[in-house]
Write an enzyme that holds these catalytic residues in place. Structure first.
Site, short mmCIF file in Angstrom:
data_model
loop_
_atom_site.label_atom_id
_atom_site.label_comp_id
_atom_site.label_asym_id
_atom_site.label_seq_id
_atom_site.Cartn_x
_atom_site.Cartn_y
_atom_site.Cartn_z
CG ASN A 144 63.85 75.25 55.61
OD1 ASN A 144 63.75 75.93 56.63
ND2 ASN A 144 63.43 73.99 55.57
CG PHE A 168 63.25 70.95 43.80
CD1 PHE A 168 62.47 71.43 42.76
CD2 PHE A 168 63.83 69.70 43.68
CE1 PHE A 168 62.27 70.66 41.60
CE2 PHE A 168 63.66 68.94 42.53
CZ PHE A 168 62.88 69.42 41.49
CB CYS A 211 54.85 67.99 49.83
SG CYS A 211 54.97 68.52 48.10
#
Length: 452
Positions: free
Chosen positions: A319, A314, A409
């Site tokens: 990032n 993912f 999250c």
């Protein structure tokens, strides 16, 4: 009977608040039944009014705080209590972190039947003007003779009538009223349902969703807005694939008064000498300063060696992958959205990283273990959406990785997956802790380290 009628008939009651729900609402027990009361805090004695009765629980609204909690603070936003963007502005920052840490630990214990050896200190950056990405709703309201722009109200489909937002990053925080005036002036003002906003370190972009074609006069208004507020203007007539900058008119010609020159949005990771480019509709971590701390923590917890082979599942537009590639021998990033994979590859090339490879794959497919990239790795990083990473955990286990870092999250899906990693695949939950990606909300971002 509608909610307003019930509200008129329900008499005020008093209750002692004993806890906060995972949504940030006060929890009371009245006559043996659980009641959720917005904006009430644990330890408070409150006067409240019952709004909804359910079989298992009731819901109410706060009328008055009779005995306030010492952790209660004055909300900074004038629209707090109505706007659904924030639910915890009335709780001190320290206690917000404690609330989120408790949500995480309770989920790990209750759902995953696991407890970390160490509780990581919480990460926190600035708690105001932190949101660099937002999707603002828009609605033309004839009775008000204007377009309302903002976030949805709590528990209603209506849009909060706000003038500024205390959590949006500048200059978005002060563009609410100008955007309202802009959409109101358009000929299709009742056909503009949302405006997506993105702030880079170098530029700002707005994506205006339009359900009907704009007139030339409309396009001129949008271009003028972009120039006056130094923001790049994009149009979205359909799905995300239709998003395009307002550099040309409806006939494909250069307009007589062009928009602000289009410069790719980017954010910088100075500790790793990296600059990542992204599109206005791409997923990026909302809180830029917190993202820097989160990446530092990831690199520290993974304890990378120069010859490590790392799998980043993912991975988005790189990032985590690209900072990891600065420290490890090889990084393989896998992401479900092909556009993000393309951006990740471009970002790797732009930053001179030849040891990072990226693949597009559906990571919710349980047959993913047969993919070409699924092999042996020393370390694994997972950063899944709210649904979690259950389907790829067998791939993680077969990779031979002795260290897995899970960025989450949603504490519920993390707890479920933690139980699988520990009880089925032989990992130990070494450490876990929260990272305050969304201050003043009940959103819980966290990290969990697993080792063999």
């Amino acid at each position: 009977m509608n909610a307003r009628a019930r509200q008129r008939q329900s008499a005020p009651e008093t209750a002692k608040i004993t806890d906060l729900s995972h949504e940030g609402r006060g929890v009371a027990h009245v006559d043996g039944k659980t009641v959720f009361i917005d904006d009430a805090l644990p330890g408070e004695l409150v006067e409240w009014q019952r709004l909804k009765r359910g079989r298992n629980f009731d819901e109410g609204r706060l009328l008055k705080v009779i005995e306030p909690s010492p952790d209660r603070v004055e909300p900074r936003c004038a629209h707090f209590g109505m706007c659904g963007g924030c639910v915890l502005q009335h709780l001190s920052g320290e206690q917000q972190l404690q609330f989120k840490q408790k949500q995480l630990m309770d989920s790990l214990t209750r759902i995953g039947k696991v407890t970390p050896d160490e509780v990581l200190p919480p990460l926190q950056a600035g708690s105001w003007n932190y949101r660099r990405r937002a999707r603002l709703a828009a609605r033309w309201v004839p009775k008000k003779n204007r377009t309302i722009v903002g976030f949805r109200e709590r528990s209603t489909p209506y849009i909060t009538n706000i003038e500024r937002c205390e959590v949006l990053q500048a200059p978005l925080d002060r563009l609410i009223v100008p955007l309202s005036e802009l959409v109101t002036a358009l000929s299709i003002r009742n056909r503009v349902p949302q405006i997506e906003a993105a702030v880079g370190d170098n530029a700002v972009a707005l994506v205006v969703r339009v359900l009907e074609p704009l007139t030339e006069a409309d396009q001129e208004l949008l271009r003028r807005f972009g120039r006056e507020h130094s923001v790049q203007m994009f149009l979205q007539p359909g799905g995300y694939e239709t998003v395009a900058p307002m550099a040309r008119d409806s006939l494909g010609h250069e307009p007589s008064s062009p928009s602000l020159p289009m410069e790719p949005l980017e954010y910088r990771l100075p500790a790793f000498d990296l600059t990542l480019q992204f599109l206005p509709t791409d997923f990026v971590q909302v809180n830029g300063p917190l993202n820097l701390q989160m990446i530092d923590r990831a690199v520290e917890l993974l304890a990378l060696k120069a010859d490590d082979r790392v799998l980043d599942l993912f991975c988005g537009l790189g990032n985590f992958s690209l900072p990891l590639a600065r420290r490890a021998g090889q990084v393989v990033g896998v992401e479900g959205e092909a556009g993000l994979v393309a951006r990740a590859r471009d970002n790797a090339a732009r930053n001179g990283l030849g040891n990072a490879q990226f693949f597009a794959a559906n990571l919710a497919d349980e047959s993913i273990g047969s993919a070409a990239w699924a092999g042996k790795f020393d370390k694994v990083l997972l950063d899944p959406p709210r649904a979690g990473a259950k389907e790829v955990l067998p791939v993680v286990a077969k990779s031979g990785a002795d260290t897995v870092l899970y960025i989450s999250c949603h504490p519920g899906s993390l707890a479920r997956d933690a139980g699988i990693l520990v009880h089925e695949h032989g990992y130990e939950l070494r450490a876990a802790g929260v990272m305050d990606m969304f201050p003043h909300t009940a959103h819980v971002e966290s990290a969990a380290l697993f080792v063999k």
